[in-house]
Design a protein around this motif. Sequence first.
Motif, PDB file in Angstrom:
ATOM      1  N   PRO A 163       0.633  -1.402  -0.069  1.00 54.33           N
ATOM      2  CA  PRO A 163      -0.131   0.180   0.482  1.00 54.33           C
ATOM      3  C   PRO A 163       1.127   1.097  -0.073  1.00 54.33           C
ATOM      4  N   GLY A 164       0.597   1.904  -0.787  1.00 56.34           N
ATOM      5  CA  GLY A 164       1.419   4.002  -1.113  1.00 56.34           C
ATOM      6  C   GLY A 164       2.914   3.653  -1.733  1.00 56.34           C
ATOM      7  N   LYS A 165       3.013   2.297  -2.424  1.00 57.11           N
ATOM      8  CA  LYS A 165       3.528   2.034  -3.102  1.00 57.11           C
ATOM      9  C   LYS A 165       2.799   1.938  -4.960  1.00 57.11           C
ATOM     10  N   ASP A 166       3.648   3.064  -5.562  1.00 59.90           N
ATOM     11  CA  ASP A 166       2.946   3.241  -6.981  1.00 59.90           C
ATOM     12  C   ASP A 166       3.488   1.940  -8.250  1.00 59.90           C
TER      13      ASP A 166
END
Length: 249
Positions: free
Chosen positions: A149-152
């Motif tokens: 989560p929060g990574k792209d």
Amino acid sequence: SVKLFVFRDRTKEEETNRLRDEFVSVVSHELRTPLASILGFSEIMLNRSVKPEKAQKYISTIHGEATRLSGLIGDFLDLQRIEAGKQSYRMLPLDLKPLTEDVAAQWDGRAGHAVRLTLPEGVCAVRSDGDRLKQVLHNLLSNAVKYSPGKDVVDCVLRPEDGRWVVEVRDYGLGIPEDAKPKMFGKFYRVDNSDRRQIGGTGLGLAIVKEMIEDLGGEISFDSVLGEGSTFRFALPALDLPAVDEAVL
Ligand code: ADP
């Protein structure tokens, strides 16, 4: 007269019972939670006049929960079928490259993650079941996205190694604690950490992946560093094809 004694394997029976109890409790919880929400929201809509914007929201929750239920039941039936030795595999020569591209494209842009693809030149031929391989790669990409989560970005790499083709999925997310590593492929196993308690799942995905890849004559493995990310990969024996066959893949 001849007496027949049946010696039963006590410990095996106890272990089976324990697994069944655990299974019943996990499944009933996993079934009840989405069902409760489907019932609750549909009852509101049946009994009250609901504004259109709210109705849209409730229906989307109902749809989401029903999708989750359907996924759970699908996974569960898949695993049952595999464990009973009843899963059939359609083994055909195929090129792993378009298959990998296909599944990666389905995940690209989902939940804010780009899928960065690295592919070799030429044909990556194996003899396998394409639909099952797609299911395996889908599960691995789903986890990579879900547990970062929060990574792209997540990486998906197809490469040769010692006469095999390796498909690798790398994420830069939560990673896996050391004590959890030996249990990762166990049925219903989920890492219980505060940072992932909100993330939905059943603990069946990796169990299915492992069973399928092994049935297909391949090998599954992973590395992970807690807080840095994880890499899951499967390897399949490369198929040597005469040039004339390559043209038909
Ligand atoms: P589920 O995702 O439904 O819980 P899985 O069998 O796919 O079930 O995975 C089992 C557990 O392994 C997950 O609960 C999660 O904690 C951990 N896990 C799987 N993939 C990853 C990953 N890429 N990064 C971190 N943890 C992972």
